[in-house]
Motif scaffolding. Structure first.
Motif, PDB file in Angstrom:
ATOM      1  N   SER A   1       0.450  -1.606   0.072  1.00  0.00           N
ATOM      2  CA  SER A   1      -0.289   0.175   0.190  1.00  0.00           C
ATOM      3  C   SER A   1       0.598   1.408  -0.026  1.00  0.00           C
ATOM      4  CB  SER A   1      -0.728   0.269   1.296  1.00  0.00           C
ATOM      5  OG  SER A   1      -0.465  -0.119   2.526  1.00  0.00           O
ATOM      6  N   VAL A   2      -0.204   1.830  -0.165  1.00  0.00           N
ATOM      7  CA  VAL A   2       1.038   3.565  -0.037  1.00  0.00           C
ATOM      8  C   VAL A   2      -0.577   4.277   0.731  1.00  0.00           C
ATOM      9  CG1 VAL A   2       1.480   5.783  -1.600  1.00  0.00           C
ATOM     10  CG2 VAL A   2       1.440   3.504  -2.998  1.00  0.00           C
ATOM     11  N   VAL A   3       0.120   5.066   2.092  1.00  0.00           N
ATOM     12  CA  VAL A   3      -0.441   6.240   2.800  1.00  0.00           C
ATOM     13  C   VAL A   3       0.506   7.463   3.039  1.00  0.00           C
ATOM     14  CG1 VAL A   3      -1.479   4.214   3.785  1.00  0.00           C
ATOM     15  CG2 VAL A   3       0.947   5.271   4.893  1.00  0.00           C
ATOM     16  N   CYS A   4      -0.259   8.415   3.167  1.00  0.00           N
ATOM     17  CA  CYS A   4      -0.334  10.031   3.550  1.00  0.00           C
ATOM     18  C   CYS A   4      -0.473   9.984   4.516  1.00  0.00           C
ATOM     19  CB  CYS A   4      -0.655  10.089   2.274  1.00  0.00           C
ATOM     20  SG  CYS A   4      -0.235  12.355   2.079  1.00  0.00           S
ATOM     21  N   ARG A   5      -0.333  11.041   5.200  1.00  0.00           N
ATOM     22  CA  ARG A   5      -0.723  12.326   6.591  1.00  0.00           C
ATOM     23  C   ARG A   5      -0.035  13.179   5.983  1.00  0.00           C
ATOM     24  NH1 ARG A   5      -0.156  12.505  13.093  1.00  0.00           N
ATOM     25  NH2 ARG A   5      -2.175  12.737  12.938  1.00  0.00           N
ATOM     26  N   GLN A   6      -0.835  14.155   5.996  1.00  0.00           N
ATOM     27  CA  GLN A   6      -0.863  15.629   6.131  1.00  0.00           C
ATOM     28  C   GLN A   6      -0.778  16.575   7.336  1.00  0.00           C
ATOM     29  OE1 GLN A   6      -3.547  16.233   2.418  1.00  0.00           O
ATOM     30  NE2 GLN A   6      -1.865  16.559   1.075  1.00  0.00           N
ATOM     31  N   GLY A   7      -0.234  17.559   6.924  1.00  0.00           N
ATOM     32  CA  GLY A   7       0.050  18.656   7.985  1.00  0.00           C
ATOM     33  C   GLY A   7       0.641  18.706   8.870  1.00  0.00           C
ATOM     34  N   TYR A   8       2.170  17.934   8.418  1.00  0.00           N
ATOM     35  CA  TYR A   8       2.833  18.503   9.930  1.00  0.00           C
ATOM     36  C   TYR A   8       4.068  19.442   9.909  1.00  0.00           C
ATOM     37  CZ  TYR A   8       2.583  13.073  10.524  1.00  0.00           C
ATOM     38  OH  TYR A   8       2.678  11.959  10.942  1.00  0.00           O
ATOM     39  N   SER A   9       4.783  20.071  10.355  1.00  0.00           N
ATOM     40  CA  SER A   9       5.561  21.196  10.836  1.00  0.00           C
ATOM     41  C   SER A   9       6.849  20.368  11.020  1.00  0.00           C
ATOM     42  CB  SER A   9       4.783  21.880  11.979  1.00  0.00           C
ATOM     43  OG  SER A   9       3.844  22.751  11.387  1.00  0.00           O
ATOM     44  N   LEU A  10       7.794  20.838  10.007  1.00  0.00           N
ATOM     45  CA  LEU A  10       8.912  20.608  10.751  1.00  0.00           C
ATOM     46  C   LEU A  10      10.249  21.222  10.961  1.00  0.00           C
ATOM     47  CD1 LEU A  10      11.572  18.481   9.894  1.00  0.00           C
ATOM     48  CD2 LEU A  10      11.686  19.695   7.872  1.00  0.00           C
ATOM     49  N   MET A  11      10.393  21.714  12.294  1.00  0.00           N
ATOM     50  CA  MET A  11      10.883  22.635  13.383  1.00  0.00           C
ATOM     51  C   MET A  11      12.303  22.352  13.281  1.00  0.00           C
ATOM     52  SD  MET A  11       8.237  22.183  16.060  1.00  0.00           S
ATOM     53  CE  MET A  11       8.626  23.898  17.071  1.00  0.00           C
ATOM     54  N   ARG A  12      13.185  23.484  12.952  1.00  0.00           N
ATOM     55  CA  ARG A  12      14.647  23.163  13.152  1.00  0.00           C
ATOM     56  C   ARG A  12      15.282  24.339  14.811  1.00  0.00           C
ATOM     57  NH1 ARG A  12      18.215  24.234   8.403  1.00  0.00           N
ATOM     58  NH2 ARG A  12      17.546  22.662   7.755  1.00  0.00           N
ATOM     59  N   TYR A  13      15.904  23.797  15.302  1.00  0.00           N
ATOM     60  CA  TYR A  13      16.609  24.200  16.561  1.00  0.00           C
ATOM     61  C   TYR A  13      18.085  24.679  16.571  1.00  0.00           C
ATOM     62  CZ  TYR A  13      12.275  23.048  18.981  1.00  0.00           C
ATOM     63  OH  TYR A  13      11.196  23.831  19.436  1.00  0.00           O
ATOM     64  N   SER A  14      18.581  25.525  16.791  1.00  0.00           N
ATOM     65  CA  SER A  14      20.724  25.343  15.940  1.00  0.00           C
ATOM     66  C   SER A  14      20.603  26.335  17.438  1.00  0.00           C
ATOM     67  CB  SER A  14      20.350  25.522  14.195  1.00  0.00           C
ATOM     68  OG  SER A  14      20.031  27.105  14.261  1.00  0.00           O
ATOM     69  N   GLY A  15      22.024  26.929  16.741  1.00  0.00           N
ATOM     70  CA  GLY A  15      22.847  28.061  17.536  1.00  0.00           C
ATOM     71  C   GLY A  15      22.744  27.671  18.986  1.00  0.00           C
ATOM     72  N   HIS A  16      21.973  28.465  19.824  1.00  0.00           N
ATOM     73  CA  HIS A  16      21.801  28.243  21.307  1.00  0.00           C
ATOM     74  C   HIS A  16      21.968  27.260  21.677  1.00  0.00           C
ATOM     75  CE1 HIS A  16      18.507  30.650  20.489  1.00  0.00           C
ATOM     76  NE2 HIS A  16      18.143  30.357  21.914  1.00  0.00           N
ATOM     77  N   ASP A  17      20.672  26.403  21.084  1.00  0.00           N
ATOM     78  CA  ASP A  17      19.370  25.935  21.669  1.00  0.00           C
ATOM     79  C   ASP A  17      20.241  24.618  21.176  1.00  0.00           C
ATOM     80  OD1 ASP A  17      17.197  27.273  21.951  1.00  0.00           O
ATOM     81  OD2 ASP A  17      17.446  27.013  19.282  1.00  0.00           O
ATOM     82  N   THR A  18      21.207  23.679  22.618  1.00  0.00           N
ATOM     83  CA  THR A  18      21.522  22.772  22.497  1.00  0.00           C
ATOM     84  C   THR A  18      20.739  21.465  22.428  1.00  0.00           C
ATOM     85  OG1 THR A  18      21.264  22.185  24.815  1.00  0.00           O
ATOM     86  CG2 THR A  18      22.740  23.895  23.656  1.00  0.00           C
ATOM     87  N   VAL A  19      21.320  19.978  21.736  1.00  0.00           N
ATOM     88  CA  VAL A  19      20.313  18.669  21.743  1.00  0.00           C
ATOM     89  C   VAL A  19      20.162  18.201  22.845  1.00  0.00           C
ATOM     90  CG1 VAL A  19      21.258  16.479  20.538  1.00  0.00           C
ATOM     91  CG2 VAL A  19      22.180  18.449  19.568  1.00  0.00           C
ATOM     92  N   GLU A  20      20.834  18.519  23.710  1.00  0.00           N
ATOM     93  CA  GLU A  20      20.381  17.587  25.044  1.00  0.00           C
ATOM     94  C   GLU A  20      18.721  18.541  25.738  1.00  0.00           C
ATOM     95  OE1 GLU A  20      23.349  18.791  23.906  1.00  0.00           O
ATOM     96  OE2 GLU A  20      24.527  16.557  23.740  1.00  0.00           O
TER      97      GLU A  20
END
Length: 161
Positions: free
Chosen positions: A19-38
């Motif tokens: 099958s082929v399935v789809c879900r729409q409406g996501y938000s892709l967010m990016r954290y960088s610089g002063h935002d540490t991964v931890e």
């Protein structure tokens, strides 16, 4: 879980896409610089969010300004308040996940290559591709989702049966 080849049903061609399935409406967010991964992973955990994708992006992939970045894929139906509070971090809105679902898809790299080639021929920009034994998923613009689902279904489901 991979099934040993001697335990596969006779006549089953692998990889097998069902099958082929789809879900729409996501938000892709990016954290960088002063935002540490931890700090970000701690905040996501404390917020009890359903994170659909989490990727650490290396400096080679992007502008040096975004070194040590973390990209997070969230759906507003599950994370609306968090997304609104962190709207400045939204890189793309209206992202779709389109997935081929089947068996032992990761066994043959040709399937992922075919997906990328087919979508490219359709003029669809793929933001990311992930591959697992039972699915291959691409992230793309919501505006391209219907076209992508139709093309993938036609090629992998209709033309192979």
């Amino acid at each position: 879980m991979l099934v040993p080849s001697d335990q596969l049903p006779v006549g089953l061609e692998l990889p097998k896409i069902i099958s082929v399935v789809c879900r729409q409406g996501y938000s892709l967010m990016r954290y960088s610089g002063h935002d540490t991964v931890e700090r970000i992973t701690r905040e996501l955990t404390q917020s009890a969010l359903l994170v659909h994708s989490l990727e650490r992006v290396s400096a080679e992939k992007m502008d040096p300004l975004f070194q040590d970045s973390l990209e997070v894929l969230l759906h507003p139906s599950e994370s609306r308040v968090f997304i609104e509070q962190n709207f400045s971090k939204v890189l793309h809105e209206k992202i779709s996940q389109v997935s081929l679902v089947g068996f032992q898809l990761q066994q043959d790299a040709q399937v992922s290559a075919q997906v990328l080639s087919l979508l490219s021929k359709e003029g669809i920009k793929v933001l990311r591709l992930t591959s697992h034994s039972q699915s291959i998923t691409v992230l793309l613009s919501d505006g391209d989702a219907s076209k992508a689902v139709a093309a993938l279904h036609r090629f992998f489901i209709e033309e192979r049966h």
